[in-house]
Design a protein around this motif. Sequence first.
Motif, PDB file in Angstrom:
ATOM      1  N   GLN A   1       0.820  -1.208   0.000  1.00 38.49           N
ATOM      2  CA  GLN A   1       0.000   0.000   0.000  1.00 38.49           C
ATOM      3  C   GLN A   1       0.855   1.259   0.000  1.00 38.49           C
ATOM      4  N   TYR A   2       1.944   1.249   0.771  1.00 36.55           N
ATOM      5  CA  TYR A   2       2.826   2.424   0.801  1.00 36.55           C
ATOM      6  C   TYR A   2       3.353   2.722  -0.593  1.00 36.55           C
ATOM      7  N   ILE A   3       3.902   1.720  -1.237  1.00 36.08           N
ATOM      8  CA  ILE A   3       4.510   1.938  -2.553  1.00 36.08           C
ATOM      9  C   ILE A   3       3.473   2.313  -3.603  1.00 36.08           C
ATOM     10  N   THR A   4       2.340   1.637  -3.626  1.00 34.62           N
ATOM     11  CA  THR A   4       1.332   1.946  -4.644  1.00 34.62           C
ATOM     12  C   THR A   4       0.664   3.289  -4.381  1.00 34.62           C
ATOM     13  N   PHE A   5       0.427   3.622  -3.116  1.00 29.76           N
ATOM     14  CA  PHE A   5      -0.218   4.897  -2.799  1.00 29.76           C
ATOM     15  C   PHE A   5       0.693   6.075  -3.116  1.00 29.76           C
ATOM     16  N   VAL A   6       1.953   5.965  -2.705  1.00 32.63           N
ATOM     17  CA  VAL A   6       2.890   7.081  -2.919  1.00 32.63           C
ATOM     18  C   VAL A   6       3.148   7.308  -4.407  1.00 32.63           C
ATOM     19  N   THR A   7       3.237   6.237  -5.182  1.00 29.78           N
ATOM     20  CA  THR A   7       3.564   6.370  -6.609  1.00 29.78           C
ATOM     21  C   THR A   7       2.339   6.633  -7.480  1.00 29.78           C
TER      22      THR A   7
ATOM     23  N   GLN B   1      12.429   3.831   1.269  1.00 33.51           N
ATOM     24  CA  GLN B   1      12.634   5.191   0.766  1.00 33.51           C
ATOM     25  C   GLN B   1      13.667   5.207  -0.358  1.00 33.51           C
ATOM     26  N   GLU B   2      14.732   4.450  -0.211  1.00 33.54           N
ATOM     27  CA  GLU B   2      15.754   4.410  -1.255  1.00 33.54           C
ATOM     28  C   GLU B   2      15.221   3.755  -2.530  1.00 33.54           C
ATOM     29  N   LEU B   3      14.393   2.743  -2.386  1.00 34.63           N
ATOM     30  CA  LEU B   3      13.771   2.125  -3.563  1.00 34.63           C
ATOM     31  C   LEU B   3      12.914   3.135  -4.312  1.00 34.63           C
ATOM     32  N   LEU B   4      12.217   3.985  -3.583  1.00 33.06           N
ATOM     33  CA  LEU B   4      11.348   4.965  -4.232  1.00 33.06           C
ATOM     34  C   LEU B   4      12.140   6.121  -4.828  1.00 33.06           C
ATOM     35  N   ILE B   5      13.261   6.475  -4.230  1.00 30.79           N
ATOM     36  CA  ILE B   5      14.132   7.474  -4.854  1.00 30.79           C
ATOM     37  C   ILE B   5      14.641   6.948  -6.188  1.00 30.79           C
ATOM     38  N   GLU B   6      15.031   5.683  -6.211  1.00 30.79           N
ATOM     39  CA  GLU B   6      15.465   5.047  -7.466  1.00 30.79           C
ATOM     40  C   GLU B   6      14.356   5.126  -8.508  1.00 30.79           C
ATOM     41  N   TRP B   7      13.125   4.845  -8.092  1.00 27.07           N
ATOM     42  CA  TRP B   7      11.979   4.885  -9.012  1.00 27.07           C
ATOM     43  C   TRP B   7      11.737   6.301  -9.542  1.00 27.07           C
ATOM     44  N   VAL B   8      11.813   7.286  -8.661  1.00 22.93           N
ATOM     45  CA  VAL B   8      11.570   8.677  -9.046  1.00 22.93           C
ATOM     46  C   VAL B   8      12.616   9.168 -10.036  1.00 22.93           C
ATOM     47  N   LEU B   9      13.869   8.827  -9.818  1.00 17.73           N
ATOM     48  CA  LEU B   9      14.966   9.376 -10.622  1.00 17.73           C
ATOM     49  C   LEU B   9      15.292   8.567 -11.879  1.00 17.73           C
ATOM     50  N   ALA B  10      14.787   7.348 -11.969  1.00 18.64           N
ATOM     51  CA  ALA B  10      15.155   6.471 -13.085  1.00 18.64           C
ATOM     52  C   ALA B  10      14.634   6.999 -14.420  1.00 18.64           C
ATOM     53  N   ASP B  11      15.466   6.917 -15.445  1.00 19.98           N
ATOM     54  CA  ASP B  11      15.006   7.261 -16.798  1.00 19.98           C
ATOM     55  C   ASP B  11      13.931   6.283 -17.256  1.00 19.98           C
ATOM     56  N   VAL B  12      14.150   5.030 -16.922  1.00 18.03           N
ATOM     57  CA  VAL B  12      13.142   3.998 -17.173  1.00 18.03           C
ATOM     58  C   VAL B  12      12.754   3.426 -15.814  1.00 18.03           C
ATOM     59  N   GLN B  13      11.585   3.767 -15.344  1.00 17.39           N
ATOM     60  CA  GLN B  13      11.181   3.373 -14.003  1.00 17.39           C
ATOM     61  C   GLN B  13      10.962   1.865 -13.899  1.00 17.39           C
ATOM     62  N   PRO B  14      11.542   1.232 -12.881  1.00 20.12           N
ATOM     63  CA  PRO B  14      11.308  -0.207 -12.690  1.00 20.12           C
ATOM     64  C   PRO B  14       9.842  -0.462 -12.349  1.00 20.12           C
ATOM     65  N   PRO B  15       9.313  -1.610 -12.704  1.00 19.09           N
ATOM     66  CA  PRO B  15       7.921  -1.926 -12.371  1.00 19.09           C
ATOM     67  C   PRO B  15       7.691  -1.842 -10.859  1.00 19.09           C
ATOM     68  N   LEU B  16       6.561  -1.333 -10.463  1.00 18.36           N
ATOM     69  CA  LEU B  16       6.271  -1.222  -9.040  1.00 18.36           C
ATOM     70  C   LEU B  16       6.296  -2.580  -8.349  1.00 18.36           C
TER      71      LEU B  16
END
Length: 202
Positions: free
Chosen positions: A102-108, A170-185
């Motif tokens: 829920q944290y990851i899906t809600f925040v993203t 938090q670090e996983l989500l920073i990676e997701w935010v900054l990635a040119d190609v975002q990894p699948p949630l």
Amino acid sequence: MATGRDYRGMTAEQRLADRRERLLSAAYTSFAGVGFTATTIERLCAAARISNRAFYECFTSREDLMRAVYDRCVGETLLSVAKAIGEAPPDPESKIQAGIRQYITFVTRDIRRARIMHLEVRRAGDILTAHRQRAVGDFTQMIEETVGDLPDGLPGRTHLLALGMVGAIQELLIEWVLADVQPPLEHLIEAAVHIFRRSFGS
């Protein structure tokens, strides 16, 4: 005779609340877009369609507004995660997995929320340190209360592992935010669940 209402029939309190919400909305978009440091009060007032003077009736400074935006993002996320944990099966692992998902899906769900909570909170520097630490503490406590005491009984171990779990997500989500190609949630969720299992021996 003054009636306390303007031509739209709003009280002074309602006008203030309306302006405050418009500023919060404008800041949510601008802080997550061009960033906190590049967002001026003039830019915020133009987006919110209010005067610079009206800004200071709502917030004492741009930093005060940033704190309000961040706190709202955190508060909404805490409520969402707590609800998911409460509705999950009763065993701790199921509850933690539900909370992570829920944290990851809600925040993203809204990239603006993800950027403010995990990127701009750091770029804003000292003005958000206390608020960020309080948020980390709230999420850490949520994990501790869910998993309970660990079998080894070592003092403070559960707290430190829960704190590390929050940092990892938090670090996983920073990676997701900054990635040119975002990894699948789903990959982020799987990684976070794996870290939880290895940390807590599930």
